[in-house]
Write a protein that holds these residues in place. Structure first.
Motif, PDB file in Angstrom:
ATOM      1  N   LYS A 214       0.818  -1.218   0.000  1.00  0.00           N
ATOM      2  CA  LYS A 214       0.000   0.000   0.000  1.00  0.00           C
ATOM      3  C   LYS A 214       0.850   1.266   0.000  1.00  0.00           C
ATOM      4  N   SER A 215       2.081   1.159   0.515  1.00  0.00           N
ATOM      5  CA  SER A 215       2.950   2.336   0.540  1.00  0.00           C
ATOM      6  C   SER A 215       4.211   2.168  -0.291  1.00  0.00           C
ATOM      7  N   ALA A 216       4.329   1.055  -1.005  1.00  0.00           N
ATOM      8  CA  ALA A 216       5.521   0.817  -1.831  1.00  0.00           C
ATOM      9  C   ALA A 216       5.454   1.688  -3.083  1.00  0.00           C
ATOM     10  N   PRO A 217       6.494   2.482  -3.363  1.00  0.00           N
ATOM     11  CA  PRO A 217       6.435   3.416  -4.497  1.00  0.00           C
ATOM     12  C   PRO A 217       6.368   2.726  -5.859  1.00  0.00           C
ATOM     13  N   GLU A 218       6.929   1.504  -5.968  1.00  0.00           N
ATOM     14  CA  GLU A 218       6.957   0.853  -7.280  1.00  0.00           C
ATOM     15  C   GLU A 218       5.644   0.190  -7.661  1.00  0.00           C
ATOM     16  N   VAL A 219       4.681   0.115  -6.728  1.00  0.00           N
ATOM     17  CA  VAL A 219       3.391  -0.494  -7.024  1.00  0.00           C
ATOM     18  C   VAL A 219       2.513   0.524  -7.726  1.00  0.00           C
ATOM     19  N   SER A 220       2.244   0.275  -9.003  1.00  0.00           N
ATOM     20  CA  SER A 220       1.469   1.232  -9.800  1.00  0.00           C
ATOM     21  C   SER A 220      -0.027   0.927  -9.782  1.00  0.00           C
ATOM     22  N   VAL A 221      -0.376  -0.356  -9.610  1.00  0.00           N
ATOM     23  CA  VAL A 221      -1.780  -0.740  -9.579  1.00  0.00           C
ATOM     24  C   VAL A 221      -2.150  -1.149  -8.162  1.00  0.00           C
ATOM     25  N   LEU A 222      -2.933  -0.306  -7.490  1.00  0.00           N
ATOM     26  CA  LEU A 222      -3.386  -0.649  -6.155  1.00  0.00           C
ATOM     27  C   LEU A 222      -4.663  -1.475  -6.259  1.00  0.00           C
ATOM     28  N   VAL A 223      -4.698  -2.581  -5.543  1.00  0.00           N
ATOM     29  CA  VAL A 223      -5.824  -3.503  -5.646  1.00  0.00           C
ATOM     30  C   VAL A 223      -6.961  -3.039  -4.747  1.00  0.00           C
ATOM     31  N   ASP A 224      -8.110  -2.884  -5.355  1.00  0.00           N
ATOM     32  CA  ASP A 224      -9.305  -2.530  -4.617  1.00  0.00           C
ATOM     33  C   ASP A 224      -9.909  -3.809  -4.028  1.00  0.00           C
TER      34      ASP A 224
END
Length: 873
Positions: A214-224
């Protein structure tokens, strides 16, 4: 006057009756002792009261007590065996529940295999429909971020584990949340590098990954969470549609759902303190595991199949085989053939008349065994002294040095790391060998004072094996040294002769004439006696043997015989072994009536035994000399540097269809071991020598090559129409080759890497395997038939008999008679039109295939096998 103890007489007679109808089952069928003894007396011809019948009547109570005690002991042993298996199995289930992850019990894994492929197909269809816009309520991007393979595995394994841990019922929302959590982690992991402090293989790891993402900068797609739950519910729906198990309706077998979804109504309280007035009704979606599926995982048959039941020797005669799944142990379930996934083979076993097969397996199962306590004592001494002697593993691991520092020279560091890896591997192997030894010793100690039996069954080719795994005569040298017959028989003059032959054979002297082998033993008689007197403190001559523990057993026996007051009357229990001479090639030579091949494998009378490896080597050398003279540099390099050992493995495995690549690798290893060829030339030399060796084999065994090619062609034609190769052995055993293309996938998820392998009869035929395996499998079915025919003849003659494929065992004084039966059976077998019958069977089973005619044959006179003393020796 009667010279017989009534109890012993009753025991012997009941034993005879048990061959026709096992006494143990006979006595529990509500038949009175009077009824049984009436049958017993009738079998003795005692129609009216006599001294004998009165004596038996007086002694019958002790006799019955003895039989009931031994019966109870066997049944308790089997019950304990199954109970241990159940505990091991249910421990697997408990671990699955405790891990609360995708890991499964062995039975569950087997069941899930059938569902992976169809579920994967449905998920792929779902992804396509979402991509095309046919399904708008599901997030398109999230649906495509996890492959259909991974989605299938996650859905199956998480659903199974969740339902097991919840006793078969779980809320749909809870199951969807669990699957959604793992899918979310899968998506998150695909977008980032997982920190080392988060790595793991459990649900805590899943939670940590999703929290970190949730706070990782490299994660571009946050899962709803809501969107992933929608996908999870769709996956559960697909699972319910594809997962089926066998069920029954109106007496017919049908497919029924393995999981069901339903909505139940249950009250929910508005306030925990208000139990009377403010309650309401809530609808709750439930997923249930079918009770039959839960029972299928934990039922006794499944436990037997998947819990690695450790069968033990029997203290009573095995139950006679009467049907393909009735025989062997009294209560434990076993089958006449070791068939696991082939429904075709199982159906064949049910449909065919297996009377002759059953009879031969009963003969093998009725052989009575004891532990050789003298050998067992020495084994225990070696083990207690630290091991490391005569194939007994050392009790001490190799000392593993610490890892070198990173600042050490790279080459030195790599060598040290290689040494550490090798030592760790050797220590791991040593641990396995110790476990195996301790299993053997435990069985040997437990049965040291018992008479016991080995129930037998078959592999799919018809080769017989004892069912108890840890200690049996089919094992390696240590096993065979620890075992001997329960019955003892006077050795006689010929028995001493054959015992000496047996001892010489164990010491690697089987390539010289029989008289020279006896002479070898006589020359070493002082060392043999020293081995018997002080096996660990003397010269230890026996340890230098190729088969040290069997050699020690023979030293003990021969020494006792020679020191007895009348050696010829000494009663021996030691089995003497007669081994076939390259038995597979013997069958090929007989099939093709090949005189040249027959000569090389001792089917014909000779002054000394022929050595097939030396025979082929001579031809190889002729080719090398010829090529060398013609200027071939590789032949010139090999000239004078090729030995019997160089080509032995290739000749030995030729009957099993060794390929050119396989032959090249075998020869390459031998050339490297000999160190006479430079390493940069080994590859070229092994290529040339593989070609030359196979060509030489074709010259020496021309008929074998022709028949092998014919068998290959028949198998190719059969598999080309999508059918497995099937045939019937000369004794009526139906055989179906099981080789099919493995439906094998390795699917990695965040929790685990799953290899899914399906080997059902529904899969396509593996044509290459069907073709290459058929010649050796067919020959194995012939050597199995020869063994069974010999066993039946020996049994009819009252000879104690055991076998290890093409090695036949009996008492020393019965070797000559067994040798007659071996030769008679071989001639009887090959006097039949075997290849013609095989072709006829093929044409009936595969009418759409045009098969080539049987190869032409030579002029070998099979009757000459009777006087070929080195045929089996």
């Amino acid at each position: 006057m009667l010279h017989v103890n009534a109890v012993k007489h009753v025991s012997r007679t009941l034993s005879k009756l048990s061959k026709k109808s096992n006494f143990l089952t006979y006595s529990v069928q509500n038949q009175t002792q009077d009824d049984i003894f009436a049958d017993l007396l009738a079998s003795l011809g005692a129609n009216e009261p006599s001294i004998l019948s009165k004596q038996i009547q007086n002694e019958r109570e002790p006799a019955f007590q003895f039989f009931h005690e031994i019966n109870d002991k066997q049944i308790k042993s089997e019950e304990a065996t199954l109970e241990t298996a159940k505990k091991r199995y249910h421990k697997e289930i408990d671990l699955t529940v405790k891990r609360d992850s995708g890991s499964q019990t062995p039975a569950a894994k087997k069941i899930l295999i059938d569902w992976v492929a169809p579920l994967q197909t449905r998920i792929r269809d779902l992804q396509i429909r979402v991509a095309k816009g046919s399904l708008t309520h599901i997030d398109q991007e999230l649906t495509t971020m996890v492959s259909s393979e991974k989605m299938a595995v996650i859905t199956l394994y998480e659903s199974f584990s969740a339902l097991l841990s919840a006793n078969g019922t779980i809320a749909l929302s809870r199951l969807a949340a669990r699957i959604g959590s793992v899918l979310t982690a899968e998506i998150n992991v695909s977008q980032m590098t997982v920190p080392s402090h988060l790595k793991g293989r459990d649900n805590k790891f899943i939670r940590n990954i999703n929290r970190y993402a949730k706070s990782a900068p490299e994660v571009s797609v946050l899962v709803d969470d809501k969107e992933i739950l929608k996908i999870s519910v769709e996956l559960i729906k697909l699972l319910i549609e594809v997962a089926v198990i066998p069920g029954e309706s109106d007496g017919e077998i049908i497919e029924v759902p393995a999981f069901t979804h339903s909505v139940v109504k249950q009250p929910t309280l508005q306030d925990e303190t208000d139990t009377d007035h403010n309650s309401s009704i809530k609808s709750l979606g439930i997923v249930r595991m079918a009770p039959k599926l839960h029972a299928l995982i934990a039922d006794e048959n499944t436990i037997r199949e998947f819990s690695r039941t450790k069968f033990l020797p029997m203290v009573v005669k095995p139950k006679p085989w009467e049907e393909h799944d009735v025989g062997g142990y009294l209560t434990l379930k076993s089958s006449i053939m070791r068939v696991y996934s082939s429904d075709i083979q199982k159906k064949l076993l049910r449909d065919f008349d297996l009377k002759m097969i059953f009879e031969s397996m009963n003969v093998l199962g009725e052989t009575e065994w004891n532990v050789n306590k003298k050998v067992l004592d020495v084994v225990n001494q070696v083990w207690n002294n630290g091991g490391g002697v005569a194939s007994i593993p050392s009790r001490t691991d190799h000392e593993v040095p610490p890892k070198p520092n990173k600042d050490v020279d790279k080459n030195i560091r790599n060598k040290q790391l290689g040494l550490i890896k090798r030592l760790k591997t050797e220590n791991a192997n040593m641990h396995s060998l110790r476990c195996d030894l301790l299993n053997k010793l435990k069985v040997a100690e437990n049965f040291a004072d018992e008479k016991f039996y080995f129930p037998h069954n078959l592999d799919f080719r018809g080769r017989a094996y004892p069912i108890p795994p840890h200690l049996n005569h089919m094992g390696a040298d240590l096993n065979r040294g620890l075992l001997w017959f329960h019955e003892s028989q006077p050795v006689g003059e010929r028995g001493i002769f054959w015992l000496k032959i047996h001892l010489a054979n164990l010491c690697g002297q089987d390539k010289v004439g029989l008289e020279e082998r006896v002479d070898y033993v006589d020359r070493n008689i002082d060392l043999i006696k020293d081995s018997a007197d002080q096996p660990l403190n003397g010269s230890q001559w026996w340890i230098k043997s190729e088969n040290p523990w069997q050699t020690l057993a023979a030293c003990f026996e021969l020494t006792s015989i020679l020191r007895s007051p009348d050696p010829h009357l000494y009663k021996s229990k030691l089995p003497v072994q007669m081994d076939g001479s390259c038995n597979g090639l013997q069958h090929y030579a007989a099939l093709g009536r090949d005189n040249m091949g027959a000569l090389h494998v001792n089917l014909l009378p000779t002054v000394k035994p022929m050595d097939v490896y030396s025979g082929v080597l001579n031809v190889v050398k002729k080719f090398i000399e010829k090529d060398s003279k013609e200027g071939n540099p590789i032949a010139a390099l090999l000239n004078g540097k090729v030995y019997r050992a160089t080509i032995k493995q290739t000749v030995m495995t030729s009957v099993y269809g060794v390929t050119w690549l396989g032959a090249k690798e075998q020869i390459r290893r031998r050339l490297i071991e000999k160190k006479e060829i430079d390493l940069d030339q080994v590859n070229k030399c092994s290529s040339y020598l593989a070609t030359t060796t196979l060509k030489s084999l074709g010259e020496v065994f021309s008929s074998a090559k022709t028949i092998m090619e014919w068998l290959n062609e028949c198998a190719h034609l059969i598999s080309s129409v999508g059918r497995p190769v099937m045939w019937v052995s000369p004794l009526g055993l139906p055989i179906a080759q099981p080789y099919r293309r493995d439906n094998k996938q390795q699917i990695k998820t965040v929790l685990q890497s799953v290899i899914v392998v399906d080997k059902s009869d529904k899969l396509p035929i593996n044509s290459a395997r069907q073709k290459s395996a058929f010649p050796p499998n067919y020959v194995h079915s012939l050597d199995a038939t020869h063994m069974m025919m010999t066993a039946l003849k020996c049994h009819k003659s009252g000879i104690c008999f055991a076998s290890v494929h093409d090695s036949y065992w009996t008492h020393p004084n019965q070797v000559d008679l067994m040798n007659e039966h071996i030769r008679e059976s071989f001639i009887e077998l090959h006097s039949q039109p075997l290849l013609e019958a095989l072709l006829e069977g093929f044409r009936e089973m595969y009418p759409q295939v045009e098969f080539p005619d049987v190869p032409s044959k030579g002029s070998l006179d099979l009757e000459r096998v009777k006087s070929a003393k080195y045929f089996f020796d």
